[in-house]
Design an enzyme around this catalytic site. Structure first.
Site, PDB file in Angstrom:
ATOM      1  CG  HIS A  17      -0.120  -0.092   2.297  1.00  0.00           C
ATOM      2  ND1 HIS A  17       0.337   1.086   2.951  1.00  0.00           N
ATOM      3  CD2 HIS A  17       0.153  -1.165   3.556  1.00  0.00           C
ATOM      4  CE1 HIS A  17       1.151   0.594   4.046  1.00  0.00           C
ATOM      5  NE2 HIS A  17       0.750  -0.727   4.392  1.00  0.00           N
ATOM      6  CG  ASP A 285       5.343  -4.257   5.626  1.00  0.00           C
ATOM      7  OD1 ASP A 285       4.414  -4.533   6.047  1.00  0.00           O
ATOM      8  OD2 ASP A 285       6.234  -3.438   6.594  1.00  0.00           O
TER       9      ASP A 285
END
Length: 387
Positions: A17, A285
């Protein structure tokens, strides 16, 4: 590299994101780690920011140009694009902004499975099993990776810098522990249906660095980024390594990587069998780190970026077909904005492209043109099909 002999046949882009606000579950110990007041944000905690959305529009525009240069241009009737995001605001919004930048005017659906703010299992690093056997395997991985606490020894200068930035000696945490920040005891949080975590010095350090990075990427005034207490890029490079090591230990190590990445790997394997040429998945991540660990990629250092899984970065898994033999080949690239590009917030295009870095597979040969055979990569995907 004779790229003119290879045609891009299909790509799965796994994106982290874009720029978000800090996460609410880190606020309590962040407030205890410093006597300074943390800045307020204009968006709810954990949400994609307006600036984050703008940068993803720029990134989407660049990606459409990049794909077109590879011969993939959507038609009016068949965009050949599939988009799927985790069901959180920051991931769904990131996907929406990428598509707005890449294919404005096309009717491309951003798919997500659940109501906003409910985690999708495909992207969820939470534990499905908290058995003693799995926990011991995780601890063994961490110890092996840590190599008798060599990591923490190497991080000692970074923790000293971070302690000075936080003025940790005058914090509630210091009053509680009466020890240097790096010496706060580390404990593995390992509970079914919750995310694994390394509580203590690593979690505190990683969360503080994450908060500072978000201020920097959001182009806060210099005196507001870490209260004006980071003076140069060398300091950034050192303290970001705390966050990198946290992500590495909790996401990338063997057992946790395989545990977390099975569903996303199966999703990617399925997409490679579908018609859509362009597939965009938007996660976190942890999604990227666990995938790279589970598929046995080599360690890497991204040029012009201190994070190993930079915010807004995209892992592009590409299948090429050789023009004369018809054989399929594989290439993986990390496409990401540099540290300075994120701060400057400039539009991305052919004249100001993001960074491209080719990732390498362990124990697989590259051909003379810099490609792996598709079969070598497909074998890694297929390991997870029965799980």
């Amino acid at each position: 590299m004779k790229n003119n002999h290879y045609r891009l046949d299909k790509v799965v882009i796994l994106s982290r994101h874009g720029i978000r606000t800090p996460l609410q579950n880190t606020l309590e110990f962040l407030e205890q780690a410093t006597p300074f007041k943390w800045p307020t944000w204009q968006h709810p905690y954990g949400y994609l920011t307006t600036r984050g959305g703008a940068l993803e529009v720029y990134f989407g525009h660049y990606l459409s140009q990049w794909l077109e240069n590879h011969g993939i241009k959507p038609s009016v009737t068949m965009p050949e694009v599939f988009v799927y995001a985790n069901s959180l605001q920051r991931t769904v919004a990131t996907a929406q902004f990428i598509i707005a930048g890449a294919y404005a005017g096309y009717d491309i659906t951003v798919n997500h499975k659940y109501p906003i703010e409910k985690m999708d299992p495909i992207f969820d690093p939470s534990l499905r099993d908290d058995s003693p056997e799995l926990k011991q395997a995780v601890l063994s991985d961490i110890e092996e990776t840590n190599k008798a606490e060599a990591i923490f020894k190497n991080l000692a200068p970074a923790y000293e810098i971070l302690s000075d930035i936080l003025d940790y000696r005058h914090s509630t945490l210091y009053a509680q522990y009466q020890c240097p920040l790096a010496d706060i005891p580390i404990k593995l949080h390992f509970k079914k249906n919750e995310e694994p975590a390394l509580l203590g010095a690593l979690a505190i350090g990683a969360s503080a660095v994450d908060a500072f990075l978000l201020q920097y990427y959001s182009a806060f005034p210099q005196e507001q980024i870490a209260w004006g207490r980071i003076n140069d890029l060398a300091q950034w490079q050192q303290i970001v390594e705390i966050r990198n090591q946290y992500v590495n230990l909790i996401c990338h190590t063997k057992t946790l990587a395989k545990h977390s990445a099975t569903l996303i790997i199966n999703t990617i394997s399925d997409l490679m069998q579908q018609q859509n040429k362009v597939n965009l998945l938007v996660g976190h991540d942890s999604t990227i780190a666990s995938l790279l660990g589970a598929l046995n990629f080599e360690s890497y250092q991204l040029p012009n970026q201190f994070e190993t899984t930079p915010i807004g970065g995209k892992l592009a898994l590409q299948r090429f077909q050789h023009s004369s033999t018809g054989e399929y080949f594989f290439k993986a690239e990390y496409i990401y904005q540099s540290f300075e590009q994120l701060y400057n917030g400039q539009a991305l295009d052919a004249n100001n492209p993001p960074e491209h870095f080719q990732l390498k597979l362990k124990d697989a040969p590259l051909n003379s043109d810099g490609f792996y055979t598709w079969k070598d990569f497909e074998k890694r995907l297929n390991i997870y099909q029965a799980k």
